[in-house]
Design an enzyme around this catalytic site. Structure first.
Site, short mmCIF file in Angstrom:
data_model
loop_
_atom_site.label_atom_id
_atom_site.label_comp_id
_atom_site.label_asym_id
_atom_site.label_seq_id
_atom_site.Cartn_x
_atom_site.Cartn_y
_atom_site.Cartn_z
N HIS B 12 -20.19 40.21 -67.47
CA HIS B 12 -19.22 39.36 -66.59
C HIS B 12 -17.68 39.20 -67.28
CE1 HIS B 12 -20.97 35.63 -68.79
NE2 HIS B 12 -20.21 35.98 -69.41
N HIS B 59 -17.18 29.10 -69.71
CA HIS B 59 -16.55 29.61 -70.84
C HIS B 59 -15.51 28.43 -70.97
CE1 HIS B 59 -18.32 33.22 -69.49
NE2 HIS B 59 -18.04 33.82 -70.61
N GLU B 240 -25.07 35.99 -75.29
CA GLU B 240 -25.18 35.71 -73.99
C GLU B 240 -26.49 36.39 -73.34
OE1 GLU B 240 -20.50 35.18 -72.64
OE2 GLU B 240 -21.47 37.39 -72.62
#
Lengths: 115, 281
Positions: B12, B59, B240
């Site tokens: 992503h 984030h 992640e």
């Protein structure tokens, strides 16, 4: 007993100790999500940093635009990325800065990882 | 009852969103990455999921260190993005499904996963880039969404096993929802990359390829990895991969058939991965 892990070279772990240390710096960088705050920072950096209560180490690291110093001062890379954005730096630019490489050499290193 | 039709996982990286915004999909640098997606979009066009549960990490847009939930689920009627400090474009809002969100919350808390619940939630590139890649921002949007955010900003992070088990509970919760909906689970982020420190730019092809293979065929083998192992072998942000493990856990109540897989180095600073698994039986 607390879990102790061997450090990984060149790899900061943002944990509770860093979270305490870097709170003011990270809070300022988080504020850069908002364009109004980014402009305010650019208009008067010293005043903006003072408002968030940055300590001298954090303020010097901001003035120096130095990512390793910002991390050492408790900065978290996700919030620091928003400061880098103000400066127009992308993740290759800050990667090059942290590794002491030129941006071209850093990009070549990334490409080489796929070969 | 709702049916879990499959799981997708994709990196992503914010630069992907910029490449889409600038129409660079056929550019020589980007083409090998974007070329992985047509088979996935064809599958989506055929299967037509009604709802996507999107597992991502914030984030530093919606959550700050003042309140940092380990697991947080959206229960909003719609979700919007924001510029994230970089001037990113506002996208069309993503319609939510609050009734389904609350069903998942009830079931997951009953299964001992105590989630933070969010009736307002900004979604960042961790969520929007996969949505743009998979559904191409066609409006009106083809799916309703339930975002599920997992902390990867501040250690300690939840372990790979914990995240897989969250996925197992999520899969059961989805399939106990009393409506005839087709649901897809989307895991996001990874694969190996590191943005911070003197080791910035670290990418580990061998480890990524092992993870891609094991997550399809032998997910149990990945569950003894610690976060420390993941950081060491996949880089700080390569952790992640726990978000992919939630997706895989959700599919554990079915067999899986691999429909698409792609791995490409580099996309920005990252070894980029894509995987589509269809539920069997």
């Amino acid at each position: 007993m607390a879990t102790v892990r061997a450090p990984i070279w060149g790899t900061p772990i943002f944990d509770g100790a860093q979270a305490i240390k870097g709170y003011a710096l990270n809070k300022m960088c988080y504020s850069f999500n908002d364009a109004v705050n980014r402009n305010e920072f650019l208009a008067n950096e010293a005043a903006y940093c003072a408002r968030f209560g940055l300590n001298p180490e954090q303020y010097a690291a901001i003035q120096n635009r130095n990512v390793l110093q910002l991390i050492a001062a408790g900065g978290n890379i996700y919030y620091l990325a928003k400061f880098a954005g103000i400066l127009g730096l992308n993740v290759q630019d800050i990667g090059a800065q942290q590794t002491g490489m030129t941006v071209e050499a850093f990009k070549a290193k990334l490409l080489a990882a796929g070969v | 009852m709702a049916k879990l039709v499959g799981g997708i996982a994709t990196s992503h990286i914010p630069a992907i969103g910029l490449a889409i915004a600038n129409g660079l999909q056929q550019d020589a640098y980007w083409k090998p990455f974007f070329d992985g997606f047509p088979p996935v979009r064809e599958w989506l066009a055929r299967v037509k999921p009604d709802v996507a549960i999107v597992i991502y990490n914030d984030h530093g847009l919606n959550f700050f260190l003042d309140k940092m939930p380990t697991f947080a689920i959206g229960a909003a009627t719609e979700y919007r993005n924001a510029d994230e400090g970089w001037g990113l474009k506002a996208l069309a809002p993503f319609p939510g499904d609050p009734r389904m969100s609350w069903h998942l919350i009830e079931e997951l808390v009953a299964a001992d996963f105590d989630l933070s619940t969010c009736q307002e939630m900004l979604v960042d590139h961790g969520f929007t880039v996969p949505m743009s890649l998979l559904w191409q921002d066609v409006v009106p949007r083809a799916v309703r969404v339930v975002p599920l955010a997992i902390n990867t900003v501040q250690h300690p992070l939840p372990s790979p096993r914990r995240c897989y088990n969250l996925g197992v509970a999520l899969g059961k919760a989805i399939e106990s929802y009393p409506a005839d909906l087709r649901v897809v689970v989307v895991g996001t982020g990874g694969l190996s990359h590191q943005l911070d420190g003197e080791r910035a730019g670290f990418i580990n092809r061998e480890f990524d390829l092992r993870c891609l293979d094991d997550i399809v065929n032998r997910p149990d083998e990945l569950l003894n990895l610690s976060i420390h192992d993941l950081v060491e072998q996949a880089g700080s942000q390569g952790a992640e991969f726990i978000l992919w493990l939630v997706m895989r856990g959700a599919l554990s109540c079915h067999g899986v058939r691999e429909i698409a897989r792609k791995y490409h180095i580099p996309v920005s600073n990252t070894g980029a991965g894509l995987l589509l698994l269809e539920s069997v039986s």
